[in-house]
Structure formats: C-alpha cells, structure tokens
Design a protein around this motif. Structure first.
Motif, PDB file in Angstrom:
ATOM      1  N   ILE A 198      33.512  26.252  37.755  1.00  0.00           N
ATOM      2  CA  ILE A 198      33.264  26.961  39.019  1.00  0.00           C
ATOM      3  C   ILE A 198      34.567  27.155  39.790  1.00  0.00           C
ATOM      4  O   ILE A 198      34.833  28.234  40.295  1.00  0.00           O
ATOM      5  N   ARG A 199      35.386  26.097  39.814  1.00  0.00           N
ATOM      6  CA  ARG A 199      36.677  26.224  40.499  1.00  0.00           C
ATOM      7  C   ARG A 199      37.556  27.298  39.852  1.00  0.00           C
ATOM      8  O   ARG A 199      38.284  28.008  40.538  1.00  0.00           O
ATOM      9  N   SER A 200      37.453  27.419  38.534  1.00  0.00           N
ATOM     10  CA  SER A 200      38.301  28.395  37.824  1.00  0.00           C
ATOM     11  C   SER A 200      37.930  29.833  38.188  1.00  0.00           C
ATOM     12  O   SER A 200      38.734  30.752  38.036  1.00  0.00           O
ATOM     13  N   LEU A 201      36.685  30.024  38.684  1.00  0.00           N
ATOM     14  CA  LEU A 201      36.209  31.394  38.949  1.00  0.00           C
ATOM     15  C   LEU A 201      36.856  32.033  40.178  1.00  0.00           C
ATOM     16  O   LEU A 201      36.584  33.191  40.500  1.00  0.00           O
ATOM     17  N   SER A 202      37.696  31.284  40.875  1.00  0.00           N
ATOM     18  CA  SER A 202      38.483  31.921  41.944  1.00  0.00           C
ATOM     19  C   SER A 202      39.583  32.799  41.346  1.00  0.00           C
ATOM     20  O   SER A 202      40.162  33.623  42.042  1.00  0.00           O
ATOM     21  N   GLN A 203      39.850  32.640  40.053  1.00  0.00           N
ATOM     22  CA  GLN A 203      40.878  33.453  39.392  1.00  0.00           C
ATOM     23  C   GLN A 203      40.254  34.516  38.500  1.00  0.00           C
ATOM     24  O   GLN A 203      39.348  34.249  37.723  1.00  0.00           O
ATOM     25  N   LYS A 204      40.783  35.732  38.585  1.00  0.00           N
ATOM     26  CA  LYS A 204      40.247  36.860  37.827  1.00  0.00           C
ATOM     27  C   LYS A 204      40.236  36.576  36.330  1.00  0.00           C
ATOM     28  O   LYS A 204      39.270  36.894  35.627  1.00  0.00           O
ATOM     29  N   LYS A 205      41.314  35.959  35.844  1.00  0.00           N
ATOM     30  CA  LYS A 205      41.439  35.638  34.420  1.00  0.00           C
ATOM     31  C   LYS A 205      40.193  34.911  33.908  1.00  0.00           C
ATOM     32  O   LYS A 205      39.636  35.259  32.860  1.00  0.00           O
ATOM     33  N   TYR A 206      39.724  33.919  34.664  1.00  0.00           N
ATOM     34  CA  TYR A 206      38.582  33.129  34.210  1.00  0.00           C
ATOM     35  C   TYR A 206      37.263  33.852  34.475  1.00  0.00           C
ATOM     36  O   TYR A 206      36.299  33.671  33.738  1.00  0.00           O
ATOM     37  N   ARG A 207      37.225  34.672  35.520  1.00  0.00           N
ATOM     38  CA  ARG A 207      36.020  35.493  35.716  1.00  0.00           C
ATOM     39  C   ARG A 207      35.848  36.450  34.539  1.00  0.00           C
ATOM     40  O   ARG A 207      34.738  36.643  34.040  1.00  0.00           O
ATOM     41  N   ASP A 208      36.958  37.029  34.081  1.00  0.00           N
ATOM     42  CA  ASP A 208      36.890  37.957  32.948  1.00  0.00           C
ATOM     43  C   ASP A 208      36.515  37.222  31.665  1.00  0.00           C
ATOM     44  O   ASP A 208      35.698  37.702  30.878  1.00  0.00           O
ATOM     45  N   GLU A 209      37.101  36.050  31.469  1.00  0.00           N
ATOM     46  CA  GLU A 209      36.835  35.263  30.251  1.00  0.00           C
ATOM     47  C   GLU A 209      35.374  34.837  30.155  1.00  0.00           C
ATOM     48  O   GLU A 209      34.773  34.900  29.088  1.00  0.00           O
ATOM     49  N   THR A 210      34.815  34.389  31.295  1.00  0.00           N
ATOM     50  CA  THR A 210      33.462  33.824  31.280  1.00  0.00           C
ATOM     51  C   THR A 210      32.395  34.859  31.626  1.00  0.00           C
ATOM     52  O   THR A 210      31.213  34.642  31.348  1.00  0.00           O
ATOM     53  N   GLY A 211      32.800  35.963  32.247  1.00  0.00           N
ATOM     54  CA  GLY A 211      31.826  36.957  32.705  1.00  0.00           C
ATOM     55  C   GLY A 211      31.010  36.465  33.885  1.00  0.00           C
ATOM     56  O   GLY A 211      29.890  36.928  34.109  1.00  0.00           O
ATOM     57  N   LEU A 212      31.570  35.538  34.663  1.00  0.00           N
ATOM     58  CA  LEU A 212      30.834  34.950  35.786  1.00  0.00           C
ATOM     59  C   LEU A 212      31.601  35.124  37.093  1.00  0.00           C
ATOM     60  O   LEU A 212      32.817  35.300  37.087  1.00  0.00           O
ATOM     61  N   PHE A 213      30.879  35.070  38.205  1.00  0.00           N
ATOM     62  CA  PHE A 213      31.523  34.996  39.514  1.00  0.00           C
ATOM     63  C   PHE A 213      30.677  34.146  40.444  1.00  0.00           C
ATOM     64  O   PHE A 213      29.560  33.732  40.078  1.00  0.00           O
ATOM     65  N   VAL A 214      31.199  33.888  41.654  1.00  0.00           N
ATOM     66  CA  VAL A 214      30.572  32.950  42.588  1.00  0.00           C
ATOM     67  C   VAL A 214      30.257  33.649  43.910  1.00  0.00           C
ATOM     68  O   VAL A 214      31.024  34.487  44.380  1.00  0.00           O
ATOM     69  N   ALA A 215      29.102  33.317  44.483  1.00  0.00           N
ATOM     70  CA  ALA A 215      28.782  33.741  45.855  1.00  0.00           C
ATOM     71  C   ALA A 215      28.359  32.507  46.632  1.00  0.00           C
ATOM     72  O   ALA A 215      27.641  31.652  46.094  1.00  0.00           O
ATOM     73  N   GLU A 216      28.802  32.392  47.877  1.00  0.00           N
ATOM     74  CA  GLU A 216      28.544  31.186  48.667  1.00  0.00           C
ATOM     75  C   GLU A 216      27.750  31.459  49.938  1.00  0.00           C
ATOM     76  O   GLU A 216      27.876  32.513  50.548  1.00  0.00           O
ATOM     77  N   GLY A 217      26.980  30.443  50.336  1.00  0.00           N
ATOM     78  CA  GLY A 217      26.209  30.522  51.576  1.00  0.00           C
ATOM     79  C   GLY A 217      24.758  30.856  51.258  1.00  0.00           C
ATOM     80  O   GLY A 217      24.476  31.596  50.321  1.00  0.00           O
ATOM     81  N   GLU A 218      23.834  30.329  52.062  1.00  0.00           N
ATOM     82  CA  GLU A 218      22.414  30.487  51.738  1.00  0.00           C
ATOM     83  C   GLU A 218      21.981  31.954  51.744  1.00  0.00           C
ATOM     84  O   GLU A 218      21.227  32.400  50.880  1.00  0.00           O
ATOM     85  N   LYS A 219      22.491  32.744  52.702  1.00  0.00           N
ATOM     86  CA  LYS A 219      22.118  34.152  52.761  1.00  0.00           C
ATOM     87  C   LYS A 219      22.570  34.884  51.494  1.00  0.00           C
ATOM     88  O   LYS A 219      21.806  35.655  50.895  1.00  0.00           O
ATOM     89  N   MET A 220      23.803  34.627  51.076  1.00  0.00           N
ATOM     90  CA  MET A 220      24.334  35.263  49.870  1.00  0.00           C
ATOM     91  C   MET A 220      23.522  34.853  48.643  1.00  0.00           C
ATOM     92  O   MET A 220      23.202  35.680  47.781  1.00  0.00           O
ATOM     93  N   VAL A 221      23.207  33.565  48.547  1.00  0.00           N
ATOM     94  CA  VAL A 221      22.442  33.063  47.396  1.00  0.00           C
ATOM     95  C   VAL A 221      21.073  33.744  47.351  1.00  0.00           C
ATOM     96  O   VAL A 221      20.625  34.201  46.295  1.00  0.00           O
ATOM     97  N   GLN A 222      20.415  33.853  48.509  1.00  0.00           N
ATOM     98  CA  GLN A 222      19.102  34.510  48.560  1.00  0.00           C
ATOM     99  C   GLN A 222      19.208  35.976  48.147  1.00  0.00           C
ATOM    100  O   GLN A 222      18.366  36.481  47.395  1.00  0.00           O
TER     101      GLN A 222
END
Lengths: 247, 247
Positions: free
Chosen positions: B10-34
């Motif tokens: 999860i920490r690695s997903l702040s970097q584009k390289k790892y977002r591209d490698e894993t195909g994942l990204f992060v969203a934070e906060g209850e409103k965003m999660v919903q």
C-alpha cells in the motif's frame, strides 16, 4: 557566520510563528522576486543562486527543486484591521471578496490570483483563514499577492459595514438562485461583497445570517448529481466571472 | 506476516512505478471509500482504523493526519486509448474536455471534480499529463474520479477526430475572442472539445494548430493588467461554466 544566521532565519520563515516574530516572509523564483521589487512591499534581501551557490540555495529554498532566486520581504503592517475602520476599506465601492475560513494554502493562493485577474478592490479573510504569507500561498498567487489588497478582519462585521453602506452581500448555497440569470448589483456606484465559505463546511451560520443574495452555481445535468460541491477557488472564479460578465 | 506485506504494498502505491506494476491505486477517507464501493471500480480491499488500529493506519495513510479508512482499488484497463479508437469515445457528442500537459496533481484533481460538476462526457489527457491515480489527484477529485470517464490519448489525434465528426475545438489564448459574447457550439447534436493547456506554457503549438475557436477570458479592468494568467483549474471552470450557461 552572518550567512549561517541568515540561513536559519530564512528557513524558519516557513513557520507562521517565526513570520509573526520577525515580520518577514519569503517569495521564490525570479518572476516573484521581480514582482516583489516592483511592488510597494519592502524587500529586505534578495538571494540569487549565482552569488550564493547551489548548496545555500538548496538549504534555504522551500521548493523541491531549489529556485534560482529568493526574496525576504517585510509583511505589511495593515494585514489585520479592526472592526471600527472596516468601512474605510469599502470607499472605492465596486466588487469585494470575503473568505470565511479558507484552510488550504493552495486554494488561498489561487483565490488571490483569481481576485487579481477579476480586479476585486480588496480581499478580506476571517482570522481563521490560513496565513497569506505561508510559502505555499505566496507561490500559488503567482505574484498577485503583491498587487491585491488583502486584510484579515471579522467577516460578520464586514458584512454589516457593506449593508450599512447600501451594498449587497452574496453567497453561494445549494438552495440559492441560479447565478446565470440572477440580477447582480454591479452598476457604477454599487457595492457588492462575495463570500466564499470553508472547503468542508461552506459559509458559517454567523456569516450566512448576513447574506442578502443567495446564489447557486448549477451543475449539469441539473437533477442527477453525484458531486455536491465545487472547489473553493473554482467557486470564486465562476462567481467573480459572472459579476464581470455583466459589466 | 501477510499484514506486513500489505503495508509495504500500500505504501508503494504512492509511486507511479508501483501503481503501474500492480495495477492498483489508493483512495482515502470514508466518503472516498463509499464512492469507490458505489462505482464500477473494482475495490480490492478496504482497511478501517477500528479494525486495523491507529498504528497501521498511520503507516499506510499518505495524509498528514491518517484517514479513518482507505481503499485499495484496481485501475481500469482503458485508461490509455489508441488513436484509431478515439472516435468511439465521441459517440455521445456534447461537451468534452482535453488536457494538454497538466502537471500539478492538485490542478488535475480539481479539473476532474469541475468536469464532473459540469457533466462533461469525458476528459482526455495527453500522455505527459500527471498520472490520474497519483494520491493527490485522487483525493482532490473528492470522489469525481469514480464518476468521470478519463482517458490518456494523443490530443492532436483527438482534435482531428472531433473535427472529422463535425465538432469544434476550443482553446483559450490571450488573443482570442471574448468568451462571454462569443458563439459557443452547444446545441443538441453539437460536439465541442475544450482544450486546457499546461500551467506554465499553455497549449502546445501542435495542439494549437488544431484549435478552431480561439477564446479569451477577459481580465478586469480590461487594459491595465499585472497578472497574465489564470490557474488551469480556474480557466477550466470558467470555460465549462460559459458552455453550460448557454444551454
């Protein structure tokens, strides 16, 4: 030795506590330095990379890549104004902007830049608005901070002064009148104050009670909304643009 | 053990390289999660403070004060589209937005949020625009990232496709026609593409060559300008607002 002290001083100016203590703030980049020098602001010191060296610049710069030049500038003494002299700042009549608790430095900087573009006579901000001399605010004004008249004051007292002088107080609300077709009081001798609310909570109830004209920026399509809000700087821009479009 | 790996991932997903490698990204906060859970996006994992504990939240959160909840989400597979299928994305006609090298994550997020508010059919961005799954972009969309159709593609190729389909390509320039009084092609079956240029350099010459309608957002007062530009998100907002005002 003297240089070491300067570095420590300049670095400390990223914190409000030290800006208040010293009465100084920092602007970075050649364009900003030039705008500061050409403004009524008192520039205490200009440090350039060619003279100071890359190492010193990277220690004093607050940017991720150190800027080529940096100015240390005196804060104006009239940043905070008291309730009993607010009316003096409304003498020009025309268009004014008031910020009710803007917290994000990037938003405040962009709002000041936008207020400059649209020629508002002055920008007022509630005491809990982020410090205008925060480095992120200064940089995101793109130099407008040296041109726009900006004062911290009580926003309810300001609204009362505007109304006493025969002006209108405008705010945007979800239940307001569609801004595009609403009459806006922007004639030659009119006085209009536009209120922009906090990023999360909008306009506070104390200020809302002073609003004379409730506006609404319509979303599209008009019924099926997912998003419920616009960014504060974006709302400022659309509202000021609508005032200027009518002139 | 498994938890440790997740934290690192999860920490690695702040970097584009790892977002591209894993195909994942992060969203934070209850409103965003919903919003993510209510969207077509594939939410891989939701982590909440009450279950994970404050310590783990503060390690995985990219915010200065750790958010109460965080979602790990699969990136859509159609983020990048090739030139030969661009026309398929214009089928709805109406209003589209194109970003020519937007570099600031906060600006991109605010632009996506604004495009959502004004109901643009899709937002396109040049390959050198900042990554839309950068955490600062995601957070500043305030959830609009889960609603707006967003694709990276060649902007000159997009402009050509719009013109081939009988549409207009709009850009703002200092020598353009005043936007308030200019005819904007926004009828029922019309097709309009608004181009927003880079924060420092504006619209690139290659894209400028494809523009059919040169617009200008007038400053005020009209002659004596200090400031020469508006923030990119602010220019987007005023331009889209002008299109929607005419409907």
């Amino acid at each position: 030795m003297n240089e070491r002290i300067d570095i420590k001083l300049i670095r400390s100016l990223s914190q409000k506590k030290y800006r208040d203590e010293t009465g100084l703030f920092v602007a970075e980049g050649e364009k900003m330095v030039q705008e500061a020098l050409n403004s009524p602001f008192n520039v205490v010191n200009v440090i350039r990379k060619e003279a100071a060296g890359e190492k010193i610049m990277s220690r004093i710069s607050m940017m991720s890549s150190p800027s080529p030049s940096l100015a240390v500038i005196k804060k104006p003494t009239d940043s905070v104004i008291s309730d009993d002299i607010i009316h003096e700042y409304l003498a020009d009549r025309g268009l004014y902007l008031a910020l009710d608790s803007i917290r994000d430095p990037g938003n405040l900087g962009t709002i000041i830049r936008t207020a400059d573009w649209f020629g508002t006579n002055a920008v007022f901000a509630s005491p809990d608005t982020v410090d205008m001399f925060n480095p992120k605010v200064v940089q995101s004004t793109m130099g407008a901070i040296f041109r726009v008249r900006f004062h911290y004051c009580s926003i309810p007292a300001l609204c009362k002064a505007v109304k006493y002088a025969g002006g209108n107080v405008y705010g945007t609300f979800l239940d307001g009148q569609e801004i595009y077709s609403q009459k806006l009081n922007i004639g030659a001798s009119s006085l209009a104050l536009v209120i922009i609310g906090n990023e999360s909570n909008g306009i506070s109830s104390e200020v809302e009670a002073e609003v004379t004209d409730r506006l609404y920026i319509p979303s599209y399509p008009h019924d099926e909304r997912g998003s419920e809000s616009l960014n504060a700087a974006v709302a400022t821009a659309i509202t000021l643009s609508e005032f200027r479009r009518r002139i």
